[in-house]
Scaffold this active site. Structure first.
Site, PDB file in Angstrom:
ATOM      1  N   CYS A 104       0.806  -1.219   0.000  1.00 15.83           N
ATOM      2  CA  CYS A 104       0.000   0.000   0.000  1.00 15.83           C
ATOM      3  C   CYS A 104       0.844   1.276   0.000  1.00 15.83           C
ATOM      4  O   CYS A 104       0.349   2.346  -0.331  1.00 15.83           O
ATOM      5  CB  CYS A 104      -0.964   0.013   1.184  1.00 15.83           C
ATOM      6  SG  CYS A 104      -0.187   0.219   2.791  1.00 15.83           S
ATOM      7  N   HIS A 141      -3.761  13.181  13.729  1.00 18.62           N
ATOM      8  CA  HIS A 141      -4.079  12.257  12.630  1.00 18.62           C
ATOM      9  C   HIS A 141      -2.860  11.373  12.377  1.00 18.62           C
ATOM     10  O   HIS A 141      -1.748  11.870  12.189  1.00 18.62           O
ATOM     11  CB  HIS A 141      -4.413  13.065  11.368  1.00 18.62           C
ATOM     12  CG  HIS A 141      -4.496  12.236  10.131  1.00 18.62           C
ATOM     13  ND1 HIS A 141      -5.611  11.485   9.819  1.00 18.62           N
ATOM     14  CD2 HIS A 141      -3.616  12.039   9.134  1.00 18.62           C
ATOM     15  CE1 HIS A 141      -5.402  10.868   8.678  1.00 18.62           C
ATOM     16  NE2 HIS A 141      -4.190  11.191   8.236  1.00 18.62           N
ATOM     17  N   HIS A 144      -5.278   5.743   8.577  1.00 15.07           N
ATOM     18  CA  HIS A 144      -6.603   5.120   8.515  1.00 15.07           C
ATOM     19  C   HIS A 144      -6.484   3.632   8.816  1.00 15.07           C
ATOM     20  O   HIS A 144      -5.403   3.053   8.688  1.00 15.07           O
ATOM     21  CB  HIS A 144      -7.221   5.322   7.127  1.00 15.07           C
ATOM     22  CG  HIS A 144      -7.550   6.740   6.845  1.00 15.07           C
ATOM     23  ND1 HIS A 144      -6.633   7.625   6.299  1.00 15.07           N
ATOM     24  CD2 HIS A 144      -8.681   7.466   7.055  1.00 15.07           C
ATOM     25  CE1 HIS A 144      -7.192   8.818   6.179  1.00 15.07           C
ATOM     26  NE2 HIS A 144      -8.438   8.743   6.623  1.00 15.07           N
ATOM     27  N   ASP A 148      -8.762  -5.180   5.763  1.00 11.22           N
ATOM     28  CA  ASP A 148      -8.111  -6.129   4.853  1.00 11.22           C
ATOM     29  C   ASP A 148      -6.724  -6.560   5.358  1.00 11.22           C
ATOM     30  O   ASP A 148      -5.842  -6.873   4.568  1.00 11.22           O
ATOM     31  CB  ASP A 148      -8.010  -5.537   3.447  1.00 11.22           C
ATOM     32  CG  ASP A 148      -7.195  -4.249   3.400  1.00 11.22           C
ATOM     33  OD1 ASP A 148      -6.754  -3.757   4.463  1.00 11.22           O
ATOM     34  OD2 ASP A 148      -7.001  -3.720   2.288  1.00 11.22           O
ATOM     35  N   ARG A 156      -5.844  -3.470   9.031  1.00 13.15           N
ATOM     36  CA  ARG A 156      -4.612  -2.872   8.487  1.00 13.15           C
ATOM     37  C   ARG A 156      -4.604  -1.398   8.896  1.00 13.15           C
ATOM     38  O   ARG A 156      -5.328  -0.586   8.339  1.00 13.15           O
ATOM     39  CB  ARG A 156      -4.553  -2.995   6.960  1.00 13.15           C
ATOM     40  CG  ARG A 156      -3.356  -2.271   6.352  1.00 13.15           C
ATOM     41  CD  ARG A 156      -3.198  -2.543   4.869  1.00 13.15           C
ATOM     42  NE  ARG A 156      -4.413  -2.304   4.108  1.00 13.15           N
ATOM     43  CZ  ARG A 156      -4.691  -1.177   3.441  1.00 13.15           C
ATOM     44  NH1 ARG A 156      -3.829  -0.175   3.424  1.00 13.15           N
ATOM     45  NH2 ARG A 156      -5.832  -1.068   2.764  1.00 13.15           N
ATOM     46  N   CYS A 158      -2.978   1.661   8.475  1.00  8.42           N
ATOM     47  CA  CYS A 158      -2.130   2.250   7.444  1.00  8.42           C
ATOM     48  C   CYS A 158      -1.702   3.639   7.941  1.00  8.42           C
ATOM     49  O   CYS A 158      -2.498   4.574   7.940  1.00  8.42           O
ATOM     50  CB  CYS A 158      -2.946   2.329   6.162  1.00  8.42           C
ATOM     51  SG  CYS A 158      -2.027   2.811   4.716  1.00  8.42           S
TER      52      CYS A 158
END
Length: 173
Positions: A104, A141, A144, A148, A156, A158
């Protein structure tokens, strides 16, 4: 002498490449009175204060919700044992043992270090519905979370490398 030249060359390369890895240096943390790897009390600090303390890149991602470019983060392919902390406040976030390889473009983890390490918020930006991951201490922040990931959680997480501060297991006190 050779190691000094190599380090200087690496610093110059990183600066020219725009990596801003120097943002996590000891000087950065010394200027941040809210950074602590042991205190987990929630922080209520205004963005005006964070803007004076954080580097522009870290502020943009952590406080304004931007995303670093895929495949450019310093921790994307790091495979070392240790702990990942919030780069803004020092809150413990992820163990390296929960990190896994993905395609990713960002470092991915299947679970946070504890239930209170992170918070979640609905994100409907870019015509999508996602779960935003925030630091459980300073509300920055981080990235996310998606459904999956690998077992045992199927998640996950990320994350943006710029929002993470990695400490090798040999340096954890």
């Amino acid at each position: 002498m050779n190691s000094v030249i190599k380090k200087a060359g690496l610093v110059c390369f990183l600066l020219l490449a725009g990596s801003r890895c120097f943002a996590q240096s000891g000087n950065f943390k010394a200027k941040n009175p809210y950074y602590s790897r042991t205190i987990t009390t929630p922080l209520k600090v205004s963005n005006a204060v964070w803007k004076k303390i954080l580097t522009p890149e870290l502020y943009q991602v952590a406080r304004e919700g931007a995303t670093e470019t895929a495949f450019t983060g310093k921790y994307y392919e790091l495979d070392e044992k240790g702990m990942y902390y919030c780069a803004v406040c020092g809150n413990p976030l992820f163990l390296s043992t929960s990190k896994f390889a993905t395609t990713c473009g960002w470092p991915s983890f299947y679970q946070p270090v504890s239930r209170t390490s992170v918070k979640y918020r609905k994100d409907t930006s870019y015509h999508m519905v996602r779960s935003e991951v925030l630091c459980g201490r300073c509300d920055s922040h981080l990235g996310h979370v998606f459904d999956d990931g690998p077992k045992p959680t199927g998640k996950r997480f990320c994350m943006n490398s710029v929002c993470l501060d990695f400490v090798p297991v040999s340096k954890i006190k």
